[in-house]
Enzyme design. Structure first.
Site, PDB file in Angstrom:
ATOM      1  N   CYS A  78       4.000 -12.344  -0.101  1.00 30.20           N
ATOM      2  CA  CYS A  78       4.337 -12.763  -1.436  1.00 30.20           C
ATOM      3  C   CYS A  78       4.572 -14.268  -1.606  1.00 30.20           C
ATOM      4  O   CYS A  78       5.512 -14.821  -1.034  1.00 30.20           O
ATOM      5  CB  CYS A  78       5.616 -11.999  -1.742  1.00 30.20           C
ATOM      6  SG  CYS A  78       6.125 -12.076  -3.378  1.00 30.20           S
ATOM      7  N   GLU A 112      -0.510 -17.162  -7.952  1.00 28.50           N
ATOM      8  CA  GLU A 112      -1.249 -16.493  -6.889  1.00 28.50           C
ATOM      9  C   GLU A 112      -1.518 -15.045  -7.276  1.00 28.50           C
ATOM     10  O   GLU A 112      -0.655 -14.387  -7.849  1.00 28.50           O
ATOM     11  CB  GLU A 112      -0.332 -16.547  -5.673  1.00 28.50           C
ATOM     12  CG  GLU A 112      -0.922 -16.030  -4.421  1.00 28.50           C
ATOM     13  CD  GLU A 112       0.055 -16.250  -3.262  1.00 28.50           C
ATOM     14  OE1 GLU A 112       0.643 -17.333  -3.154  1.00 28.50           O
ATOM     15  OE2 GLU A 112       0.230 -15.311  -2.494  1.00 28.50           O
TER      16      GLU A 112
END
Ligand code: SAH
Length: 356
Positions: free
Chosen positions: A345, A100
């Site tokens: 996150c 990501e």
């Protein structure tokens, strides 16, 4: 596939310096200027495949692809744009792993939040990445790819880089430093605009300082240390890895890092409602880091599915901030961006992996 083997890494061009690309061209029977052309097309034009580099002889491009040599750019699996224009990309590695990366635009800045590993072994309780376990560390081309993909998706050049995506950068020090070298010299992002964030890994801070000086000449990037608690007991309950690396030792290593590099440290502090956001915590934190050349960055918790932590109220955040400020601690508050797209996150990847 053994993804960290030298043979594997030799397949990819991203991450190599101008000099290395010149050498690459020459060992492949070409003139050095072909290496400089590769450099320009890889980093400035941002090509994804060698085939797009039309200035290179066609038969050379063909022979390189036949030998499995590629740019190393990762494919985009998913792309989300939040209401505030924060963009999140899920990228796929050649061995099928998913990482990501996030692009956070403001008027004057484009910050890219980079992953340094696939997953993370640190297992901090409030972090979505840790919930999915650890797969492997990333290679240089996979880190550089993230920056180029965000640049392409947003149509503008990143000005700032933070290693605050998936993973623990200090478990992948050499690659992170090699990536900083490339971001700096090949892509043109100043070291002072780059931040490396760590929760602390025993015996790594002196190594980071020494290696940074040898790879980069000077360690000028910012080191951010995820503190999140003012005392060992509370920290251990949030960050299991801190049992083996107590707060006192971490702070001592931070002082040593500062003396080696001359760079003030940024302490990150997630505010978790009713857990570590009380006035007494702010007082204790101030006492602990008073006189330390540092800066505290407060981050209101971004809720994740697997935990019941809560975001603190705005009033609590403000009180916490003012207690620190009154004690002479330099403090700032990180604005939450991309909340509607699960920006915390590792959240995006985690949801993708658990749903599919
Ligand atoms: N492993 C490194 C870098 C990745 S995390 C580190 O721990 O510093 C980057 C930052 O995001 C860290 O400060 C981390 O504690 C914070 N973070 C993780 N999960 C979060 C959440 N749910 N809400 C707010 N911040 C979070």
């Amino acid at each position: 596939m053994k993804v960290s083997s030298l043979e594997y890494r030799n397949q990819f061009l991203l991450g190599r310096s101008s000099f290395e690309l010149e050498e690459f061209a020459q060992t492949n029977g070409m003139k050095a200027f072909r290496g400089r052309q590769l450099h320009n097309w890889l980093y400035q034009k941002g090509v994804k495949s060698l085939d797009e580099i039309t200035v290179l002889p066609k038969d050379w491009r063909l022979s390189l692809s036949q030998r499995g040599i590629t740019t190393g750019r990762l494919g985009i699996l998913k792309r989300h744009v939040a209401k505030d224009d924060t963009i999140k990309l899920l990228l796929e590695t050649i061995d099928g792993e998913i990482i990501e990366t996030v692009g956070i635009p403001t008027k004057n800045r484009l910050t890219v939040c980079l992953s340094s590993q696939v997953g993370c072994p640190m297992a901090c309780r409030f972090c979505a990445t840790g919930k999915g376990g650890f797969r492997r560390s990333l290679n240089v081309h996979e880190i550089i790819s993230q920056v180029l993909s965000v640049r392409e998706a947003m149509g503008r050049s990143p000005s700032h880089i933070v290693f605050m995506g998936m993973g623990e950068p200090l478990l992948n020090i050499e690659t992170v430093l090699e990536s900083i070298r490339c971001l700096n010299s090949d892509i043109g992002i100043g070291q002072r605009r780059i931040t490396v964030s760590t929760v602390g890994v025993i015996n790594t801070l002196p190594k980071l300082a020494e290696l940074a000086i040898s790879v980069l000449g000077r360690a000028q990037f910012t080191l951010a240390v995820s503190l999140h608690a003012p005392n060992q007991g509370l920290r251990e309950s949030l960050i299991p890895s801190s049992i083996a690396y107590p707060l006192d030792s971490l702070l001592e290593d931070c002082r040593h890092y500062l003396s080696l590099t001359g760079r003030r440290i940024s302490f990150e502090y997630i505010l978790l409602g009713d857990i570590n956001d009380q006035v007494e915590h702010a007082e204790e934190l101030a006492a602990r880091i008073s006189g330390f050349q540092s800066h505290v960055n407060l981050i209101p918790y971004n809720p994740i599915d697997e935990e019941t932590f809560r975001r603190p109220t705005l009033q609590k955040v403000e009180i916490f901030r003012s207690v620190l400020a009154k004690r002479g601690i330099a403090v700032s508050l990180r604005a939450s961006r991309g909340l509607d797209q699960n920006a915390a996150c590792g959240q995006l990847r985690h949801q993708h992996v658990t749903r599919s």
